[in-house]
Design an enzyme around this catalytic site. Structure first.
Site, mmCIF file in Angstrom:
data_model
loop_
_atom_site.group_PDB
_atom_site.id
_atom_site.type_symbol
_atom_site.label_atom_id
_atom_site.label_comp_id
_atom_site.label_asym_id
_atom_site.label_seq_id
_atom_site.Cartn_x
_atom_site.Cartn_y
_atom_site.Cartn_z
ATOM 1 N N ASP A 285 4.076 35.016 21.546
ATOM 2 C CA ASP A 285 4.089 33.646 22.017
ATOM 3 C C ASP A 285 3.699 32.747 20.838
ATOM 4 O O ASP A 285 3.369 33.217 19.740
ATOM 5 C CB ASP A 285 3.124 33.489 23.217
ATOM 6 C CG ASP A 285 3.503 32.314 24.093
ATOM 7 O OD1 ASP A 285 3.226 32.371 25.305
ATOM 8 O OD2 ASP A 285 4.102 31.343 23.568
ATOM 9 N N GLU A 495 1.058 24.764 31.580
ATOM 10 C CA GLU A 495 0.051 25.642 30.987
ATOM 11 C C GLU A 495 -1.368 25.178 31.291
ATOM 12 O O GLU A 495 -1.659 24.787 32.411
ATOM 13 C CB GLU A 495 0.330 25.789 29.478
ATOM 14 C CG GLU A 495 1.743 26.349 29.241
ATOM 15 C CD GLU A 495 1.986 26.796 27.838
ATOM 16 O OE1 GLU A 495 3.033 26.444 27.274
ATOM 17 O OE2 GLU A 495 1.145 27.517 27.278
#
Ligand SMILES: OC[C@@H]1[C@@H](O)[C@H](O)[C@@H](O)c2nc(-c3ccccc3)cn21
Length: 606
Positions: A285, A495
Site C-alpha cells: 500500500d 480511511e
C-alpha cells in the site's frame, strides 16, 4: 529475428525468462517501483526504469478533465517507458473502487456496502465490466479494486468499502473480478493472472489480509485472531479472487497479532504464494513499507528488507524512488536480499504485463472514450442503487404501510427535507473526484435524490424542499403536507478520517428527523457508509430506508420510493442497537441487533 520477449507468439514463460535475463539490477528494481503521477516526469520514468505509476493522493490532469486528457497524460508516461533500452511498458493504476470515481463525469456506482445488499454476483460482474470499460476509456489498464475486506466493526472508516461482515457474501461479490478482468476459461489457468481483452483491466484484491478485523475498527491497526479465525473470516474471499485469476493483491497496512502484514513473510510468501499458488504480483500500500516502523520511514533500509523478504513484489513508494532504488540496490549487493527474490518479483510483474497485452498494446484504444459515463452504465448503476436499498420499517404498528409513496399528492404538498436530499457529493461518498470525496452538486455529472423525487411525482405536484426546516414553521404548516421525505446521513470520508466511535447521525440530521417526523408522516432515507444509531428515533419514524452511498444515479432511490420497483435489498451488515454492542456480527453467541443481518422488508411494484 527480434528478441523473443517481443514476440507475442512465444509462450508466456519464454517471454518472461528471455526478458528477465537481459535486465540489469537497476532495471529490475525499476520494475518493482510504483511512483505517484505527480513525480512521473519523462526523465524520472526513463532514468529509473519505473515499472508502474499511480494516481494516488490528489493529482488529476486538470480539474474536470475529459477522458482525452487522461489518455494524453498516460500516453506521455508510456512513451518515456518505451524509450528505455528494453522498452518495458509502464502499468498505470488508479482506485476505481465504485466506478472510475476520480474521473469527471464517470458513472459512480454504489459503494460495496450497498452492492452487498443485492447479493447478486451476476450484477457485480456486469458492474465490473462496465467499470473496466470506463477505466480503459481513460487509457488506464490497472485498478486497485476490489476491496475484499470483511468489515467486522462499522466503527472502521473503510467499512463501506467492504461488501459485508459475512465472508460468504464477500466471496459471492468477489465475482466483480470476473467483470473487471473478464471471465476465466473453465479448467486450466489456476491462480495465474488472467485478463481477457483490451476492454478489461488488471484487478487488485485488497487489503491482504484481515484489514476488516482491526481492533475497534481503528484503521491500520491490529487484527487479533487465531490462524483458524483469520482463515475462517478474512481469508475466504482471496480463494475466490485467485480462482478468478486476479492479477494483483495489495497488502494491508494492518497487523495480525502484532505483526505488520507488510512484513509478514509467512502469510505473504509461505501461505499466499506457496500454499495458495498465487502467481500474480503482490503490491504494497501507499508508504506501506515506511509504516512497518514507527515513526514511519524511521529506518527505510530495514523497511525495504522486511517488506521485500516478506514477498512484496511491487512497492507503492510513491515519491522516494531514489532512496528506494539506492537502498534496495545495496541490500541485494551485500547479500541481505538474494537475487532470486528480486527475480521472483520481476517475473510476477512481467507475467501480469504480458498477460495484460501491454507489450502489444501499450497505448489507449481511443475508440473507447465514449464509454465514460455512458447512459447504459448509468442505467446499470441505477438498477444497482434500486437493489441496494434496504427497507427497515414501513408504517407504524397497526398503521398501513407508507411505502410505496403515491406519485400524486392528495391535495397536499410533499415536503423534502435534510442535508442529503440535494447533495450529489454526499450521496457518492469517499473516493469521488477527491480521495476524501466532496459535498455539493458540481463535482461531477449525476442526479440527486431530490432530482429523482421531482421527476417521479406527477407534473403539477408541489414538492417543497427545505434543507433544514424550522420546527415552528413545520408545526404551523403541518396540515399542508401529505407526507415528508427526510434525507440525512454522513458526509464523505475515506480511511482514517472515517473512524468513528459513536456512529450517531451527524447534526442536524436528528433534529430534522424529530422536527419533521414529529408532525408529518415521514420516510427517512439514510445516506451512510454503515449502520448508524437510529433507535432513539425509530418510534416517530413511519418508514426507514438504508440507502448507503448510492453514487451518481439518485433516481434509483425515487424509483423504489414511488413504487416503480419494489424493495428487495437485504442487510449486508448487522444493524446494531447501540455502539456498546460492537463488534457484533451474524453468528455471534450474543446477538441482539435492532435489525439482523439479512433483514429487509419487501414491497411490490405499484
Ligand atoms: O490510492 C492508493 C492506495 C489505495 O489503493 C489503498 O486502498 C489505500 O489504503 C490507500 N491509501 C492511500 C493514501 C493514504 C494516505 C495518504 C495518501 C494516500 C493510498 N492508497
Amino acid at each position: 529475428p527480434g528478441a523473443k520477449y517481443k514476440d507475442p507468439k512465444q509462450p508466456l514463460n519464454t517471454r518472461v525468462d528471455d526478458l528477465l535475463r537481459r535486465m540489469t539490477l537497476a532495471e529490475k528494481i525499476g520494475q518493482m517501483s510504483q511512483i505517484d503521477q505527480e513525480n512521473a516526469t519523462a526523465d524520472v520514468i526513463s532514468n529509473y526504469f519505473i515499472g508502474s505509476v499511480l494516481r494516488g493522493g490528489g493529482s488529476v490532469p486538470a480539474a474536470d478533465a475529459p477522458p482525452e486528457a487522461w489518455v494524453k497524460m498516460v500516453e506521455g508516461i508510456q512513451r518515456a517507458a518505451l524509450s528505455t533500452r528494453l522498452g518495458i511498458p509502464v502499468m498505470f493504476g488508479i482506485d476505481a473502487v465504485h466506478g472510475h470515481g476520480y474521473v469527471y463525469k464517470a458513472t459512480v456506482f454504489p459503494h460495496n456496502v450497498g452492492l452487498g445488499c443485492t447479493r447478486d454476483p451476476e450484477l457485480a460482474k456486469k458492474i465490473g465490466a462496465a467499470v473496466a470499460l470506463e477505466v480503459r476509456a481513460t487509457g488506464i489498464p490497472f485498478i486497485f479494486a476490489p476491496c475484499l475486506a470483511v468489515c467486522r466493526d462499522p466503527r472502521w472508516g473503510r467499512c463501506y468499502e467492504s461488501f459485508s461482515e459475512d465472508p460468504k457474501l464477500v466471496q459471492q461479490m468477489a465475482s466483480i473480478i470476473s467483470g473487471f478482468q473478464g471471465e476465466i476459461p473453465t479448467g486450466g489457468w489456476r491462480g495465474a493472472p488472467f485478463i481477457a481483452s483490451q476492454h478489461n483491466v488488471a484487478a487488485c484484491a485488497k487489503h491482504y489480509v484481515g484489514d476488516g478485523g482491526t481492533a475497534s475498527g481503528i484503521n491500520e491497526n491490529n487484527t487479533v485472531a487465531t490462524f483458524h479465525e483469520l482463515l475462517g473470516i478474512h481469508m475466504p474471499p482471496y480463494y475466490n479472487a485467485i480462482i478468478q485469476g486476479v492479477s494483483t493483491i495489495m497488502v494491508s497496512y494492518s497487523s495480525w497479532n502484532g505483526i505488520k502484514m507488510h512484513a509478514n513473510r509467512f502469510l505473504v510468501t509461505d501461505f499466499l504464494k506457496n500454499k495458495l499458488r498465487f502467481r500474480g504480483f503482490v503490491i504494497s500500500d501507499w508508504l506501506g513499507l515506511d509504516r512497518i516502523t514507527s515513526p514511519e520511514h524511521a529506518d527505510y533500509p530495514l523497511s525495504i528488507k522486511l517488506g521485500i523478504l516478506a514477498g512484496i513484489d511491487m512497492v507503492m513508494i510513491p515519491y522516494q524512488y531514489v532512496e528506494f532504488r539506492d537502498d534496495l540496490m545495496t541490500l541485494v549487493q551485500n547479500g541481505t536480499i538474494p537475487m532470486s527474490r528480486i527475480d521472483d518479483a520481476v517475473r510476477r510483474i512481467l507475467r501480469v504485463k504480458f498477460t495484460l497485452g501491454l507489450f502489444e498494446n501499450p497505448y489507449a484504444d481511443t475508440s473507447l472514450v465514449g464509454e465514460l459515463g455512458k447512459q447504459e452504465h448509468r442505467d446499470l448503476a441505477r438498477e444497482a442503487v434500486r437493489r441496494s436499498l434496504v427497507l427497515l420499517k414501513n408504517g407504524k404498528p397497526g398503521e398501513k404501510p407508507l411505502l410505496p409513496l403515491p406519485k400524486k399528492a392528495h391535495g397536499g404538498s410533499i415536503l423534502v427535507a435534510g442535508s442529503h436530499a440535494d447533495d450529489l457529493g454526499s450521496q457518492c461518498g469517499g473516493w469521488t473526484i477527491k480521495w476524501q470525496g466532496m459535498t455539493g452538486n458540481n463535482l461531477t455529472a449525476g442526479t440527486t435524490i431530490l432530482d429523482g423525487i421531482k421527476s417521479a411525482v406527477v407534473p403539477g405536484t408541489d414538492v417543497v424542499f427545505s434543507e433544514n426546516p424550522d420546527a415552528g414553521l413545520i408545526q404551523q404548516n403541518r396540515g399542508r403536507f401529505d407526507y415528508a421525505i427526510v434525507v440525512v446521513g454522513e458526509h464523505p470520508y475515506a480511511e482514517t478520517s472515517g473512524d468513528n466511535l459513536n456512529l450517531t447521525i451527524p447534526a442536524p440530521g436528528p433534529a430534522i428527523i424529530q422536527n419533521v417526523c414529529g408532525s408529518i408522516k415521514c420516510v427517512v432515507v439514510l445516506v451512510s457508509g454503515r449502520p448508524l444509531v437510529v433507535e432513539p428515533y425509530i418510534g416517530i419514524i413511519d418508514a426507514l430506508v438504508a440507502a448507503w452511498l448510492p453514487g451518481t444515479e439518485g433516481k434509483g432511490i425515487s424509483d423504489v420510493l414511488f413504487g416503480d420497483y419494489g424493495f428487495t435489498g437485504k442487510l449486508s451488515r448487522t444493524w446494531f442497537r447501540s455502539v456498546d454492542q460492537l463488534p457484533m456480527n451474524v453468528g455471534d453467541a450474543h446477538y441482539h441487533p435492532l435489525f439482523p443481518f439479512g433483514f429487509g422488508l419487501e414491497t411490490k411494484p405499484s
